[in-house]
Each structure stands twice: as C-alpha cells, then as structure tokens.
Design a protein around this motif. Structure first.
Motif, PDB file in Angstrom:
ATOM      1  N   VAL A   1       0.945  -1.100  -0.142  1.00 21.18           N
ATOM      2  CA  VAL A   1      -0.062   0.117  -0.007  1.00 21.18           C
ATOM      3  C   VAL A   1       0.794   1.283   0.125  1.00 21.18           C
ATOM      4  CG1 VAL A   1      -1.806   1.307   1.234  1.00 21.18           C
ATOM      5  CG2 VAL A   1      -1.838  -1.028   1.236  1.00 21.18           C
ATOM      6  N   LYS A   2       0.702   2.079  -1.314  1.00 19.81           N
ATOM      7  CA  LYS A   2       1.527   3.397  -1.195  1.00 19.81           C
ATOM      8  C   LYS A   2       0.384   4.330  -0.566  1.00 19.81           C
ATOM      9  CE  LYS A   2       4.146   3.759  -4.630  1.00 19.81           C
ATOM     10  NZ  LYS A   2       4.307   4.014  -6.045  1.00 19.81           N
TER      11      LYS A   2
ATOM     12  N   VAL B   1      -2.803  10.088   0.344  1.00 24.29           N
ATOM     13  CA  VAL B   1      -3.506  10.169   1.714  1.00 24.29           C
ATOM     14  C   VAL B   1      -2.559  11.016   2.774  1.00 24.29           C
ATOM     15  CG1 VAL B   1      -4.379   8.821   3.641  1.00 24.29           C
ATOM     16  CG2 VAL B   1      -4.729   7.977   1.095  1.00 24.29           C
ATOM     17  N   ALA B   2      -1.423  10.430   3.086  1.00 23.21           N
ATOM     18  CA  ALA B   2      -0.418  11.051   3.806  1.00 23.21           C
ATOM     19  C   ALA B   2      -0.474  12.583   3.713  1.00 23.21           C
ATOM     20  CB  ALA B   2       0.854  10.323   4.072  1.00 23.21           C
ATOM     21  N   ARG B   3      -0.176  12.952   2.245  1.00 23.78           N
ATOM     22  CA  ARG B   3      -0.058  14.204   1.795  1.00 23.78           C
ATOM     23  C   ARG B   3      -1.015  15.179   2.149  1.00 23.78           C
ATOM     24  NH1 ARG B   3       0.372  13.735  -3.206  1.00 23.78           N
ATOM     25  NH2 ARG B   3       2.333  12.627  -3.305  1.00 23.78           N
ATOM     26  N   LYS B   4      -2.188  14.599   1.926  1.00 19.36           N
ATOM     27  CA  LYS B   4      -3.476  15.290   2.339  1.00 19.36           C
ATOM     28  C   LYS B   4      -3.741  15.544   3.917  1.00 19.36           C
ATOM     29  CE  LYS B   4      -8.471  14.935   1.778  1.00 19.36           C
ATOM     30  NZ  LYS B   4      -9.551  14.331   1.514  1.00 19.36           N
ATOM     31  N   ARG B   5      -3.432  14.447   4.569  1.00 14.75           N
ATOM     32  CA  ARG B   5      -3.384  14.430   6.192  1.00 14.75           C
ATOM     33  C   ARG B   5      -2.356  15.507   6.656  1.00 14.75           C
ATOM     34  NH1 ARG B   5      -0.912  12.562  10.803  1.00 14.75           N
ATOM     35  NH2 ARG B   5       0.644  11.133   9.307  1.00 14.75           N
ATOM     36  N   ARG B   6      -1.096  15.605   6.140  1.00 15.93           N
ATOM     37  CA  ARG B   6      -0.192  16.786   6.629  1.00 15.93           C
ATOM     38  C   ARG B   6      -0.730  18.058   6.004  1.00 15.93           C
ATOM     39  NH1 ARG B   6       3.782  12.847   4.249  1.00 15.93           N
ATOM     40  NH2 ARG B   6       4.107  11.547   6.089  1.00 15.93           N
TER      41      ARG B   6
END
Length: 136
Positions: A4-5, A9-14
């Motif tokens: 899972v990359k 998702v991580a960029r949006k959360r940050r």
C-alpha cells in the motif's frame, strides 16, 4: 499481501494539519512535526480556557456587584442572601450590568431587598430597558 502506497493520503493529512497551523510563527507553520505538536497544544489550551473564561467572567461580575453593593453599605454576601430570601431570580451577569449602567436602579433594588418589599422589574428606570447602551 499487496503493498500500500500512502503518498496521496499522507500528503492530504499533513496538508490539512499544516492548514490548521497556518497562522503560527516560524517552523510551526511550515514543518509538519512541529506544526502538529503546536496544533495539539493549541487545541488542548482552547478546551481548557473555554471553562476558564466562564470562571473569569463570573469572578468579574461578582467583583462588580460587590463594589456596587458596598457603595450602598451592603456586602456582596448579604446582598445575595437577600436575593435568595426574597426569591428574586436574576443572574449575576444582569445584576452586574444594572450595577454599572444604572446605579439608581441598583440602589433601589438594594433598598427594597433589605426592607423585604417585593421587587417588580417594571419599577426600575425605563432608560435601562429602552435599548440604549450608556458607557459609564
């Protein structure tokens, strides 16, 4: 199991967390780790201080009522005791406003309470209830 990359998702959360930190100074508004710490601290402080603000205003109202009552020769505790004894239901915020903006009505309230008379709000001065805001 497939890999899972989490890039998007991580960029949006940050990005969302840094958006919350947009008004902070220095690295707190640009670096995720320090910004996240400051967001957590800011949210905890705002939660704590919402309750503190209520306590602070109550203290302010009590101080104002006490000062106005002592100008008329009665302590705050005796004034509140007379209110409860005569079953007058008025909160401290309203009493503090009356004490500041309409001192004549406040002294009338004190005199009637100490003599044991019943209090009707229509006996107070009409300019207080006309919607005008007077500064002391």
């Amino acid at each position: 199991m497939t890999r899972v990359k989490r890039g998007s998702v991580a960029r949006k959360r940050r990005k969302n967390i840094l958006k919350l930190a947009s008004g902070f100074q220095g690295a707190h508004s640009t670096i995720f780790r320090t910004g996240n710490q400051q967001i957590i601290k800011a949210l905890a402080s705002s939660y704590r201080d919402r309750g503190k603000r209520k306590r602070d205003f109550r203290r302010l109202w009590i101080t104002r009522i006490n000062a106005a009552a002592r100008n008329n020769g009665v302590s705050y505790t005796k004034f509140i005791r007379h209110l409860y004894k005569n079953q007058v239901s008025s909160n401290r915020k309203v009493l503090a406003q009356i004490a500041i903006f309409d001192t004549n009505s406040f002294s009338t309230i004190l005199k009637k309470l100490s003599s044991g008379e019943s209090i009707r709000y229509r006996n107070f001065s009409p300019e207080f209830y006309s919607g005008e805001v007077r500064t002391p």
